[in-house]
Design a protein around this motif. Structure first.
Motif, mmCIF file in Angstrom:
data_model
loop_
_atom_site.group_PDB
_atom_site.id
_atom_site.type_symbol
_atom_site.label_atom_id
_atom_site.label_comp_id
_atom_site.label_asym_id
_atom_site.label_seq_id
_atom_site.Cartn_x
_atom_site.Cartn_y
_atom_site.Cartn_z
ATOM 1 N N ARG A 1 17.904 26.414 -21.273
ATOM 2 C CA ARG A 1 19.033 27.325 -21.454
ATOM 3 C C ARG A 1 19.033 28.468 -20.436
ATOM 4 N NH1 ARG A 1 17.695 27.702 -27.655
ATOM 5 N NH2 ARG A 1 18.244 25.580 -28.215
ATOM 6 N N LEU A 2 17.859 28.874 -19.994
ATOM 7 C CA LEU A 2 17.754 30.056 -19.127
ATOM 8 C C LEU A 2 17.689 29.733 -17.644
ATOM 9 C CD1 LEU A 2 15.109 32.151 -21.126
ATOM 10 C CD2 LEU A 2 17.591 32.464 -21.070
ATOM 11 N N GLY A 3 17.339 28.517 -17.300
ATOM 12 C CA GLY A 3 17.102 28.169 -15.899
ATOM 13 C C GLY A 3 18.251 28.498 -14.967
ATOM 14 N N TRP A 4 19.456 28.116 -15.349
ATOM 15 C CA TRP A 4 20.607 28.368 -14.475
ATOM 16 C C TRP A 4 20.819 29.863 -14.265
ATOM 17 C CZ3 TRP A 4 24.765 31.272 -15.868
ATOM 18 C CH2 TRP A 4 24.886 31.562 -17.229
ATOM 19 N N ALA A 5 20.675 30.674 -15.326
ATOM 20 C CA ALA A 5 20.889 32.118 -15.207
ATOM 21 C C ALA A 5 19.817 32.755 -14.325
ATOM 22 C CB ALA A 5 20.907 32.771 -16.586
ATOM 23 N N VAL A 6 18.576 32.330 -14.504
ATOM 24 C CA VAL A 6 17.493 32.850 -13.665
ATOM 25 C C VAL A 6 17.745 32.486 -12.203
ATOM 26 C CG1 VAL A 6 15.009 32.717 -13.159
ATOM 27 C CG2 VAL A 6 15.797 32.864 -15.542
ATOM 28 N N GLY A 7 18.176 31.262 -11.960
ATOM 29 C CA GLY A 7 18.466 30.839 -10.591
ATOM 30 C C GLY A 7 19.570 31.651 -9.944
ATOM 31 N N VAL A 8 20.662 31.845 -10.667
ATOM 32 C CA VAL A 8 21.782 32.634 -10.136
ATOM 33 C C VAL A 8 21.357 34.077 -9.890
ATOM 34 C CG1 VAL A 8 24.057 33.585 -10.696
ATOM 35 C CG2 VAL A 8 23.592 31.166 -11.109
ATOM 36 N N LEU A 9 20.683 34.673 -10.863
ATOM 37 C CA LEU A 9 20.247 36.065 -10.702
ATOM 38 C C LEU A 9 19.210 36.221 -9.579
ATOM 39 C CD1 LEU A 9 20.014 37.146 -14.439
ATOM 40 C CD2 LEU A 9 21.521 38.142 -12.697
ATOM 41 N N GLY B 1 10.576 40.116 -4.234
ATOM 42 C CA GLY B 1 9.372 39.407 -4.682
ATOM 43 C C GLY B 1 9.577 38.731 -6.026
ATOM 44 N N LEU B 2 10.213 39.449 -6.956
ATOM 45 C CA LEU B 2 10.500 38.879 -8.272
ATOM 46 C C LEU B 2 11.400 37.659 -8.141
ATOM 47 C CD1 LEU B 2 10.508 38.869 -11.364
ATOM 48 C CD2 LEU B 2 12.304 40.630 -11.269
ATOM 49 N N ALA B 3 12.408 37.745 -7.310
ATOM 50 C CA ALA B 3 13.336 36.625 -7.125
ATOM 51 C C ALA B 3 12.617 35.413 -6.541
ATOM 52 C CB ALA B 3 14.498 37.046 -6.224
ATOM 53 N N VAL B 4 11.777 35.619 -5.556
ATOM 54 C CA VAL B 4 11.029 34.509 -4.951
ATOM 55 C C VAL B 4 10.093 33.874 -5.982
ATOM 56 C CG1 VAL B 4 9.268 33.938 -3.226
ATOM 57 C CG2 VAL B 4 11.229 35.355 -2.587
ATOM 58 N N ALA B 5 9.394 34.712 -6.744
ATOM 59 C CA ALA B 5 8.486 34.186 -7.769
ATOM 60 C C ALA B 5 9.256 33.436 -8.852
ATOM 61 C CB ALA B 5 7.671 35.325 -8.380
ATOM 62 N N ALA B 6 10.423 33.947 -9.228
ATOM 63 C CA ALA B 6 11.243 33.284 -10.249
ATOM 64 C C ALA B 6 11.711 31.912 -9.760
ATOM 65 C CB ALA B 6 12.425 34.165 -10.635
ATOM 66 N N VAL B 7 12.149 31.843 -8.512
ATOM 67 C CA VAL B 7 12.579 30.550 -7.954
ATOM 68 C C VAL B 7 11.396 29.583 -7.879
ATOM 69 C CG1 VAL B 7 13.437 29.405 -5.866
ATOM 70 C CG2 VAL B 7 14.586 31.452 -6.729
ATOM 71 N N ALA B 8 10.241 30.082 -7.476
ATOM 72 C CA ALA B 8 9.050 29.228 -7.431
ATOM 73 C C ALA B 8 8.718 28.696 -8.823
ATOM 74 C CB ALA B 8 7.866 30.011 -6.858
ATOM 75 N N LEU B 9 8.834 29.558 -9.833
ATOM 76 C CA LEU B 9 8.586 29.122 -11.210
ATOM 77 C C LEU B 9 9.608 28.068 -11.637
ATOM 78 C CD1 LEU B 9 6.933 29.406 -13.800
ATOM 79 C CD2 LEU B 9 8.420 31.335 -14.434
ATOM 80 N N LEU B 10 10.861 28.280 -11.276
ATOM 81 C CA LEU B 10 11.886 27.282 -11.574
ATOM 82 C C LEU B 10 11.536 25.932 -10.933
ATOM 83 C CD1 LEU B 10 15.175 29.332 -11.031
ATOM 84 C CD2 LEU B 10 14.377 28.391 -13.205
ATOM 85 N N LEU B 11 11.094 25.984 -9.702
ATOM 86 C CA LEU B 11 10.797 24.750 -8.974
ATOM 87 C C LEU B 11 9.600 24.005 -9.560
ATOM 88 C CD1 LEU B 11 11.434 25.898 -5.301
ATOM 89 C CD2 LEU B 11 12.885 24.418 -6.719
ATOM 90 N N VAL B 12 8.542 24.743 -9.927
ATOM 91 C CA VAL B 12 7.344 24.048 -10.431
ATOM 92 C C VAL B 12 7.502 23.583 -11.874
ATOM 93 C CG1 VAL B 12 5.814 25.282 -8.838
ATOM 94 C CG2 VAL B 12 6.041 26.071 -11.202
ATOM 95 N N THR B 13 8.511 24.074 -12.576
ATOM 96 C CA THR B 13 8.730 23.616 -13.950
ATOM 97 C C THR B 13 9.899 22.643 -14.046
ATOM 98 O OG1 THR B 13 10.097 25.568 -14.426
ATOM 99 C CG2 THR B 13 7.750 25.693 -15.000
ATOM 100 N N SER B 14 10.472 22.294 -12.918
ATOM 101 C CA SER B 14 11.587 21.341 -12.927
ATOM 102 C C SER B 14 11.071 19.942 -13.258
ATOM 103 C CB SER B 14 12.287 21.330 -11.572
ATOM 104 O OG SER B 14 11.475 20.690 -10.609
ATOM 105 N N GLY B 15 11.978 19.081 -13.610
ATOM 106 C CA GLY B 15 11.610 17.698 -13.926
ATOM 107 C C GLY B 15 10.936 16.991 -12.765
ATOM 108 N N ARG B 16 11.417 17.233 -11.568
ATOM 109 C CA ARG B 16 10.820 16.583 -10.381
ATOM 110 C C ARG B 16 9.390 17.053 -10.163
ATOM 111 N NH1 ARG B 16 15.655 17.226 -6.076
ATOM 112 N NH2 ARG B 16 17.179 16.041 -7.244
ATOM 113 N N ALA B 17 9.166 18.356 -10.354
ATOM 114 C CA ALA B 17 7.820 18.893 -10.153
ATOM 115 C C ALA B 17 6.867 18.316 -11.204
ATOM 116 C CB ALA B 17 7.834 20.410 -10.225
#
Length: 160
Positions: free
Chosen positions: A41-49, A100-116
């Motif tokens: 539910r939160l992934g898209w909002a975190v990505g946009v922000l 820094g927060l944005a980069v870390a958030a995107v990295a977290l999104l990437l490592v928790t994605s289905g592909r990762a």
């Protein structure tokens, strides 16, 4: 480029977006990291922000520099300009913390994605990134407060 819109300094307009977007990014990125069941539910909002917030913070920083130059050229008293310099310093740190927060958030999104997850990344990686996100979120929130407080004092000290 970042001086005025309809006669108002851009900085005065855009800082309100920073005050909203940085805490939202901080809160949602932390929630994304610590509440795995909410990630869908939160992934898209975190990505946009994570994309929008650093841009808005950068515009606030750049427009603040232009506004500071306008104040210097306008002959404002040295004590007010000193407060503006302090505010500007915090604003620069806020931009860096937000980036820094944005980069870390995107990295977290990437490592928790289905592909990762399909690539079987180390299980500790999302935990470490969540800790980094939490630390940077706290730092960004502190700088939102310090930047806003020093900016408000520069504007309103002695007025009321």
């Amino acid at each position: 480029m970042f001086e005025t819109v309809a006669g108002l300094p851009v900085h005065v307009l855009v800082v309100h977006a920073v005050v909203v977007f940085v805490p939202l990014l901080a809160l949602l990125a932390v929630a994304y990291g610590v509440l795995p069941r909410w990630r869908d539910r939160l992934g898209w909002a975190v990505g946009v922000l994570a994309v929008v917030t650093p841009v808005v913070a950068w515009v606030a920083t750049e427009s603040g520099e232009a506004f500071e130059n306008m104040l210097r050229d306008g002959g404002y008293p040295p004590e007010i300009l000193s407060q503006v310099e302090t505010h500007s310093g915090y604003g620069d740190l806020l931009f860096r913390a937000t980036l820094g927060l944005a980069v870390a958030a995107v990295a977290l999104l990437l490592v928790t994605s289905g592909r990762a997850r399909a690539r079987s990344l180390p299980s500790w990686l999302p935990v470490v990134l969540t800790v980094v996100v939490v630390a940077l979120a706290v730092l960004a929130m502190a700088y939102v407060y310090l930047t806003g407080e020093t900016g408000a004092r520069a504007v309103w000290d002695g007025v009321a």
